[in-house]
Design a protein around this motif. Structure first.
Motif, short mmCIF file in Angstrom:
data_model
loop_
_atom_site.label_atom_id
_atom_site.label_comp_id
_atom_site.label_asym_id
_atom_site.label_seq_id
_atom_site.Cartn_x
_atom_site.Cartn_y
_atom_site.Cartn_z
N TYR A 126 0.83 -1.20 0.00
CA TYR A 126 0.00 0.00 0.00
C TYR A 126 0.87 1.25 0.00
O TYR A 126 0.62 2.21 -0.74
CB TYR A 126 -0.90 0.03 1.24
N PHE A 169 2.49 2.09 -3.30
CA PHE A 169 1.55 2.59 -4.31
C PHE A 169 1.17 4.04 -4.03
O PHE A 169 1.18 4.87 -4.94
CB PHE A 169 0.30 1.72 -4.31
N PHE A 170 0.84 4.36 -2.79
CA PHE A 170 0.34 5.70 -2.50
C PHE A 170 1.45 6.74 -2.43
O PHE A 170 1.23 7.89 -2.79
CB PHE A 170 -0.43 5.68 -1.17
N SER A 220 -2.26 6.57 -11.78
CA SER A 220 -3.62 6.09 -11.57
C SER A 220 -4.62 7.24 -11.60
O SER A 220 -5.73 7.09 -12.12
CB SER A 220 -3.71 5.34 -10.23
N ASP A 232 -4.49 -1.28 -10.64
CA ASP A 232 -3.08 -0.98 -10.41
C ASP A 232 -2.64 -1.44 -9.03
O ASP A 232 -1.57 -2.03 -8.86
CB ASP A 232 -2.83 0.52 -10.56
N LEU A 233 -3.48 -1.14 -8.02
CA LEU A 233 -3.12 -1.53 -6.66
C LEU A 233 -3.06 -3.04 -6.53
O LEU A 233 -2.12 -3.58 -5.91
CB LEU A 233 -4.15 -0.93 -5.68
N ASN A 234 -4.03 -3.75 -7.09
CA ASN A 234 -4.01 -5.21 -7.03
C ASN A 234 -2.76 -5.77 -7.70
O ASN A 234 -2.13 -6.70 -7.18
CB ASN A 234 -5.25 -5.78 -7.73
N LEU A 257 -11.86 -0.75 0.16
CA LEU A 257 -10.71 0.13 0.35
C LEU A 257 -10.99 1.17 1.42
O LEU A 257 -10.19 1.38 2.33
CB LEU A 257 -10.36 0.80 -0.98
#
Length: 738
Positions: free
Chosen positions: A326, A329-330, A339, A385-387, A503
């Motif tokens: 996580y 990604f963030f 994204s 994208d996160l997956n 989420l």
């Protein structure tokens, strides 16, 4: 019937690897993880050096444009901009790992704040330290940094023709720490990729046409075999995942259902309800119990680690903070900005495609405006994208098995139609991503096999309301009018909010300031977590109001695609037709005669379970038909499916299924969805199982429980599950027999 794709014939059985099965390493501590992230990255090859040179050139050009268009930022010479771009790259490489490590210690608050401000701080520092660059304060740099990130994302997308490989390559680099900590093993891991809503007929056609290059290449080369499995009633994601992940599909009679004993409505993709259902399913021996990871599912499969999984977000262990996946990604501007840009593009594309359907007069169609526009961007871009990033992280860590549900295609097909161009484009995007994940697996510390499966298919058709001018709830209310009866309905499209629910709920369940802010913004619940049973008196428009899963209404109508169930709450147990006829004279007869009802299932005192249709009756318990068989249009397995479904706990007093309309083979959803699933009719009961050809599969595979047993056998043959005792399944809870 068991469909198998053409290609090389499958070999006899799974070859068991002789090496002792390795176990996945436990997650490193926060301090150890932070130390690993602080280590300097090294240039490993000329290829990487060239990539960095191209990245610097692109950054220089984009930074020049940013400085030219943004107020408060200026440069005297182009060479100064080049120096600033180089310095920005150095600062990002040096400090972003430290920021990520710090954010992991702080938790979700740190991750979200770092995601918002890290790039701006580094951007401000780079511009301030570069001679010849002027900046009018931090906030000028803040807005300029986001413009820079968005422009870099657009430029990268254009240069790579929209290829996701660059994004996954970045995720591979960010997962090096996990790769270094993993113990190499020759025991193959398995990545289960669920393409939500993909039907076997559609996959069969796409393989023949070559529109899905990755899966088509697998089948044509003989590396994989495409098989079909029979989805049982109800054909919904919760029922299929309960079966595939836990072998307990009989616990779920529909996407949502009413329980008379507690007076409660359960909706399976709402966090609190999903947790209740998960406790009924779990016996500790689910598909992922042996060190597996669940990603973006409704249920966990007894996985020790569950990420973005609906039933796990309210569990006590969910408050431990974000994982490194996580955070990566963030915090990283490439992933987040990419994204965001593609999400905006997805929303614009959706508005264009929706208008195009209306302009061309495409039928059937539904209104595609409102919250769906944003939900499509969330599922088709942000969560995809996160997956993908989370899967890559788990592969680099050597996780034995991963099960991830991609809802992209299903979401779009619900609103546009399962075979419409935008739905097929989403499917093509998933096929490309599957190919990229296969490439990423080559860098993992263990070999990986990829299995693609679906939970159900989708059928198409104009909705019940569109065809007949009223909803099923309104029809029932009219039929029971004059008795002071109140009717409540749960027929909204709650399924489409599920991924966003997960989420937001996971973030909202965290401790600290972030969780409080999210909970306050959502008024203490996840999106749609409060069940609204919209009840109205049959004799007037009095609104009973929302209730948190409870209803005082006399009649409750629920819908799952083209399957509906009707409950009479004032009567304990499952009512018989004789009891219903006494309490509500003419209701059953009028429902059966309605053109939007294909058949009605009810129990009788004299004949047991019967299926009523306009023109005939199928006596299931007596194995005979009078008149025209109401189950005839639904295939040879329909009687067995209806009989099995009627024996599940908490099935409605009346079960209603729409017709299959002659000429088109379409069905009519009792929800406002043009692509739907839940009942019988069309492609919704034809699931997909695409597996390595060296693995033999039972034929036919009937039901999600059979798929579960098949997947467990494959895992066991590979050397997994050796530490698990044989599962002892308690019998499913049955319904009233008479």
């Amino acid at each position: 019937m068991c469909w198998r794709s053409a290609g090389s014939p499958p070999r006899a059985s799974v070859s068991t690897v002789q090496d002792a099965p390795g176990t996945a390493p436990g997650p490193p501590s926060r301090s150890r993880l932070g130390w690993r992230l602080l280590r300097r990255r090294r240039l490993r090859s000329w290829t990487e050096l060239r990539r960095l040179a191209l990245s610097l050139l692109l950054s220089w050009l984009v930074l020049s444009v940013t400085i030219a268009v943004m107020p408060g930022v200026g440069a005297t010479r182009r060479g100064d901009v080049l120096v600033a771009a180089l310095l920005l790259g150095v600062l990002s490489a040096a400090f972003q790992p430290a920021v990520t490590a710090l954010a992991l210690v702080v938790g979700w608050a740190g991750v979200l704040l770092a995601g918002l401000f890290t790039e701006a701080i580094l951007f401000y520092a780079a511009l301030t330290l570069t001679p010849g660059i002027t900046v009018d304060g931090f906030w000028s740099a803040f807005w300029a940094s986001w413009v820079f990130s968005l422009l870099v994302t657009i430029a990268t997308w254009l240069v790579t023709a929209g290829d996701d490989t660059a994004f996954l390559t970045h995720m591979l680099r960010q997962s090096r720490h996990a790769r270094a900590a993993a113990a190499p093993t020759l025991v193959p891991g398995v990545i289960f990729l669920q393409v939500d809503g993909l039907s076997a007929p559609l996959l069969r056609w796409s393989i023949r046409s070559g529109d899905l290059p990755t899966m088509s290449r697998w089948v044509r080369s003989g590396s994989h075999t495409a098989a079909q499995w029979q989805v049982q009633l109800p054909s919904t994601t919760p029922a299929s995942q309960a079966g595939v992940l836990h072998g307990r599909s009989a616990e779920i009679p529909a996407f949502r259902w009413y329980e008379k004993e507690s007076g409660r409505l359960l909706v399976s993709n709402r966090p609190r309800d999903a947790l209740v259902i998960q406790e009924r399913l779990s016996d500790g021996h689910g598909l992922l119990a042996d060190g597996g990871v669940s990603i973006s599912n409704i249920f966990t499969g007894d996985a020790p680690t569950a990420l973005l999984t609906m039933s796990a977000v309210t569990m006590p262990r969910a408050g431990r903070g974000p994982s490194r996946g996580y955070a990566t990604f963030f915090i990283n501007p490439y992933g987040l900005a990419r994204s965001l840009v593609l999400s905006v593009g997805e929303m614009l594309k959706e508005r264009h495609q929706g208008r195009r359907q209306r302009r061309r007069g495409v039928e059937p169609r539904i209104d595609r405006r409102g919250s769906y526009v944003a939900l499509r961007a969330v599922t088709n871009v942000l969560l995809r994208d996160l997956n993908a990033g989370l899967i890559v992280e788990q592969m680099m860590a050597g996780t034995p098995s991963v099960y991830c549900d991609f809802t992209d295609y299903d979401e779009i097909a619900h609103h546009a139609g399962p075979t419409r161009p935008e739905s097929l484009a989403s499917l093509e995007g998933l096929d490309h991503l599957i190919g990229v994940l296969q490439t990423a697996a080559e860098q993992a510390p263990r070999p990986y096999e990829l299995v693609v499966l679906s939970d159900h298919g989708q059928s198409q058709g104009a909705t019940f309301r569109q065809r007949y001018g009223h909803t099923l709830e309104e029809l029932v209310r009219d039929l029971v009018a004059g008795r002071g009866t109140t009717v409540a309905a749960a027929t909204d499209v709650a399924e489409t909010a599920g991924p966003a629910n997960t989420l937001l709920s996971q973030v909202g369940q965290q401790g600290g300031a972030t969780g409080k802010v999210v909970r306050r913004a959502l008024r203490g619940r996840s999106v749609g977590d409060e069940v609204h049973l919209e009840g109205r008196s049959a004799d007037g428009p009095d609104l009973l109001g929302p209730a948190t899963g409870q209803s005082d209404a006399d009649v409750v109508v629920i819908a799952s695609g083209n399957l509906a169930m009707i409950y009479f709450t004032g009567f304990a147990g499952r009512m018989t037709q004789e009891e219903i006829d006494t309490a509500y004279p003419g209701l059953v007869t009028s429902l059966v005669a309605h053109p939007g009802v294909g058949f009605v299932v009810v129990r009788t005192v004299r004949h047991g379970l019967v299926v009523l249709g306009d023109g005939g009756t199928h006596y299931l318990d007596e194995d005979r038909v009078t008149g025209r068989d109401p189950l005839g249009p639904f295939g040879e397995r329909a009687p067995a499916e209806v009989r099995r479904h009627a024996g599940l706990a908490n099935v409605g007093d009346l079960v209603v299924n729409s017709p299959v309309y002659p000429g088109t083979g379409e069905v009519a959803a009792y929800e406002e969805l043009v692509g739907n699933h839940g009942g019988l009719g069309g492609w919704q009961t034809e699931g997909v199982l695409l597996h390595p050809s060296a693995w033999t599969a039972d034929c036919p595979l009937v039901g999600a429980d059979a798929v579960h047993r098949q997947l467990v056998r494959w895992l066991s043959a590979l050397g997994h599950r050796s530490g698990l005792a044989e599962a002892v399944m308690p019998p499913p809870r049955g319904g009233r027999a008479g």
